[in-house]
Design an enzyme around this catalytic site. Structure first.
Site, PDB file in Angstrom:
ATOM      1  N   GLY A   1     -11.846  -1.512   5.217  1.00 56.40           N
ATOM      2  CA  GLY A   1     -10.454  -1.080   5.308  1.00 56.40           C
ATOM      3  C   GLY A   1     -10.330   0.351   4.806  1.00 56.40           C
ATOM      4  O   GLY A   1     -11.115   0.794   3.964  1.00 56.40           O
TER       5      GLY A   1
ATOM      6  N   GLN B   1      -6.635   8.061   1.982  1.00 55.91           N
ATOM      7  CA  GLN B   1      -8.021   8.163   1.493  1.00 55.91           C
ATOM      8  C   GLN B   1      -8.797   9.285   2.185  1.00 55.91           C
ATOM      9  O   GLN B   1      -9.886   9.658   1.732  1.00 55.91           O
ATOM     10  CB  GLN B   1      -8.753   6.834   1.663  1.00 55.91           C
ATOM     11  CG  GLN B   1      -8.214   5.747   0.739  1.00 55.91           C
ATOM     12  CD  GLN B   1      -8.955   4.448   0.932  1.00 55.91           C
ATOM     13  OE1 GLN B   1      -8.601   3.663   1.794  1.00 55.91           O
ATOM     14  NE2 GLN B   1     -10.007   4.221   0.156  1.00 55.91           N
TER      15      GLN B   1
ATOM     16  N   CYS C   1     -13.569  -0.372  -3.225  1.00 54.49           N
ATOM     17  CA  CYS C   1     -12.724   0.624  -2.565  1.00 54.49           C
ATOM     18  C   CYS C   1     -13.576   1.847  -2.256  1.00 54.49           C
ATOM     19  O   CYS C   1     -14.349   2.291  -3.115  1.00 54.49           O
ATOM     20  CB  CYS C   1     -11.571   1.002  -3.497  1.00 54.49           C
ATOM     21  SG  CYS C   1     -10.435   2.188  -2.776  1.00 54.49           S
ATOM     22  N   LEU C   2     -13.434   2.381  -1.044  1.00 56.40           N
ATOM     23  CA  LEU C   2     -14.232   3.557  -0.669  1.00 56.40           C
ATOM     24  C   LEU C   2     -13.901   4.767  -1.539  1.00 56.40           C
ATOM     25  O   LEU C   2     -14.699   5.695  -1.631  1.00 56.40           O
ATOM     26  CB  LEU C   2     -14.023   3.892   0.814  1.00 56.40           C
ATOM     27  CG  LEU C   2     -14.562   2.839   1.796  1.00 56.40           C
ATOM     28  CD1 LEU C   2     -14.281   3.251   3.231  1.00 56.40           C
ATOM     29  CD2 LEU C   2     -16.055   2.608   1.581  1.00 56.40           C
TER      30      LEU C   2
ATOM     31  N   HIS D   1      -4.460  -4.743  -0.309  1.00 55.66           N
ATOM     32  CA  HIS D   1      -5.196  -3.640  -0.933  1.00 55.66           C
ATOM     33  C   HIS D   1      -4.842  -2.314  -0.239  1.00 55.66           C
ATOM     34  O   HIS D   1      -4.561  -1.311  -0.901  1.00 55.66           O
ATOM     35  CB  HIS D   1      -6.700  -3.943  -0.832  1.00 55.66           C
ATOM     36  CG  HIS D   1      -7.602  -2.851  -1.316  1.00 55.66           C
ATOM     37  ND1 HIS D   1      -8.502  -3.028  -2.351  1.00 55.66           N
ATOM     38  CD2 HIS D   1      -7.763  -1.557  -0.907  1.00 55.66           C
ATOM     39  CE1 HIS D   1      -9.163  -1.892  -2.542  1.00 55.66           C
ATOM     40  NE2 HIS D   1      -8.740  -0.988  -1.678  1.00 55.66           N
ATOM     41  N   GLU D   2      -4.844  -2.313   1.095  1.00 47.83           N
ATOM     42  CA  GLU D   2      -4.590  -1.069   1.838  1.00 47.83           C
ATOM     43  C   GLU D   2      -3.122  -0.647   1.750  1.00 47.83           C
ATOM     44  O   GLU D   2      -2.823   0.544   1.642  1.00 47.83           O
ATOM     45  CB  GLU D   2      -5.028  -1.214   3.302  1.00 47.83           C
ATOM     46  CG  GLU D   2      -6.501  -1.575   3.514  1.00 47.83           C
ATOM     47  CD  GLU D   2      -7.474  -0.655   2.803  1.00 47.83           C
ATOM     48  OE1 GLU D   2      -7.130   0.511   2.564  1.00 47.83           O
ATOM     49  OE2 GLU D   2      -8.587  -1.115   2.475  1.00 47.83           O
TER      50      GLU D   2
ATOM     51  N   HIS E   1      -2.481   1.241  -1.265  1.00 50.66           N
ATOM     52  CA  HIS E   1      -2.853   2.660  -1.159  1.00 50.66           C
ATOM     53  C   HIS E   1      -1.677   3.510  -0.681  1.00 50.66           C
ATOM     54  O   HIS E   1      -1.495   4.640  -1.124  1.00 50.66           O
ATOM     55  CB  HIS E   1      -4.005   2.858  -0.169  1.00 50.66           C
ATOM     56  CG  HIS E   1      -5.370   2.673  -0.754  1.00 50.66           C
ATOM     57  ND1 HIS E   1      -5.852   3.458  -1.776  1.00 50.66           N
ATOM     58  CD2 HIS E   1      -6.369   1.803  -0.456  1.00 50.66           C
ATOM     59  CE1 HIS E   1      -7.086   3.082  -2.071  1.00 50.66           C
ATOM     60  NE2 HIS E   1      -7.429   2.072  -1.285  1.00 50.66           N
TER      61      HIS E   1
HETATM   62 NI    NI Z   1      -9.243   1.012  -1.260  1.00 51.54          NI
END
Ligand code: NI
Length: 171
Positions: A46, A51, A94-95, A136-137, A140
Site C-alpha cells: 500500500g 509518501q 510502512c514504506l 493504515h493508508e 497517511h
Molecule cells: Ni504506511
C-alpha cells in the site's frame, strides 16, 4: 511510469493533511501509475500519495501474492463511512518507516467510500488484510502513522532511531 523517491520518517511532510482531489484527469491517473510502480519496486502492499511528497487524497493497494497476477487498486478521496466494533491485530510496516514492524489493533471491518481510477463513485466493505491496509493508508492522508497506534515508549524509540539515521545521512 516512474519510480519516485519515498519520504522517510521523520520528514515532517508525512504529518501533512492531504487535500481532497477535485478532478480525476490523466495527470492524476499518471500519478496513480507512478505510485503503483513505486510501491511494487519497494516492494510494498500500500502507498499513499503523501509518501512520495504529493499531499493529495489518493492511495494505491495491491494485496496479490508474489507470483500471482497483479491486482492494483486505486482509491481517490477514500472515506471510512463505518467501522466494526470487533477488532483485529496485524503486524504492520510502512514504506516510510523501513524495516520496522509492530502489531496494531484496528476495527476488523470497515466500509470505505471512494472514487476509482476513472472517477466513478464506489464503496467497499473490507475485512481482513484489506481493512487494515485501507485504515493504515487513510491514516497517511490525515498525517497519521501506524507508530501513532503503538505505545509511546516504542514510538519514541523508533522516531529517535530514524532521526539519528537521517542526521547521519545529511552529514
Ligand atoms: Ni504506511
Amino acid at each position: 511510469m516512474t519510480i519516485k523517491p519515498l519520504i522517510i520518517l521523520p520528514d515532517p511532510v508525512l504529518r501533512q493533511v492531504s487535500k481532497p482531489i477535485e478532478r480525476v484527469d490523466t495527470d492524476l491517473q499518471r500519478l496513480s501509475d507512478d505510485m503503483l510502480e513505486t510501491m511494487y519496486d519497494a516492494p510494498g502492499i500500500g502507498l499513499a500519495a503523501i509518501q512520495i511528497g504529493v499531499p493529495r487524497r489518493m492511495l494505491v493497494i495491491d494485496l496479490s501474492k508474489e507470483g500471482e497476477e497483479k491486482q492494483p487498486l486505486v482509491f481517490i478521496n477514500p472515506e471510512i463511512v463505518s467501522s466494526s466494533d470487533d477488532r483485529s491485530v496485524y503486524e504492520e510496516g510502512c514504506l516510510s518507516i523501513p524495516d520496522y514492524y509492530a502489531e496494531v489493533e484496528r476495527p476488523a471491518k470497515v466500509t470505505v467510500k471512494y472514487l476509482d481510477r476513472e472517477g466513478k463513485e464506489e464503496s467497499v466493505e473490507a475485512d481482513g488484510l484489506l481493512a487494515t491496509c485501507l485504515q493504515h493508508e487513510i491514516d497517511h492522508l490525515n498525517g497519521v502513522l501506524f507508530i501513532d497506534h503503538i505505545s509511546r515508549l516504542k514510538r519514541e524509540m523508533v522516531i529517535k532511531k530514524f532521526t539519528k539515521a537521517a542526521k547521519s545521512k545529511v552529514l
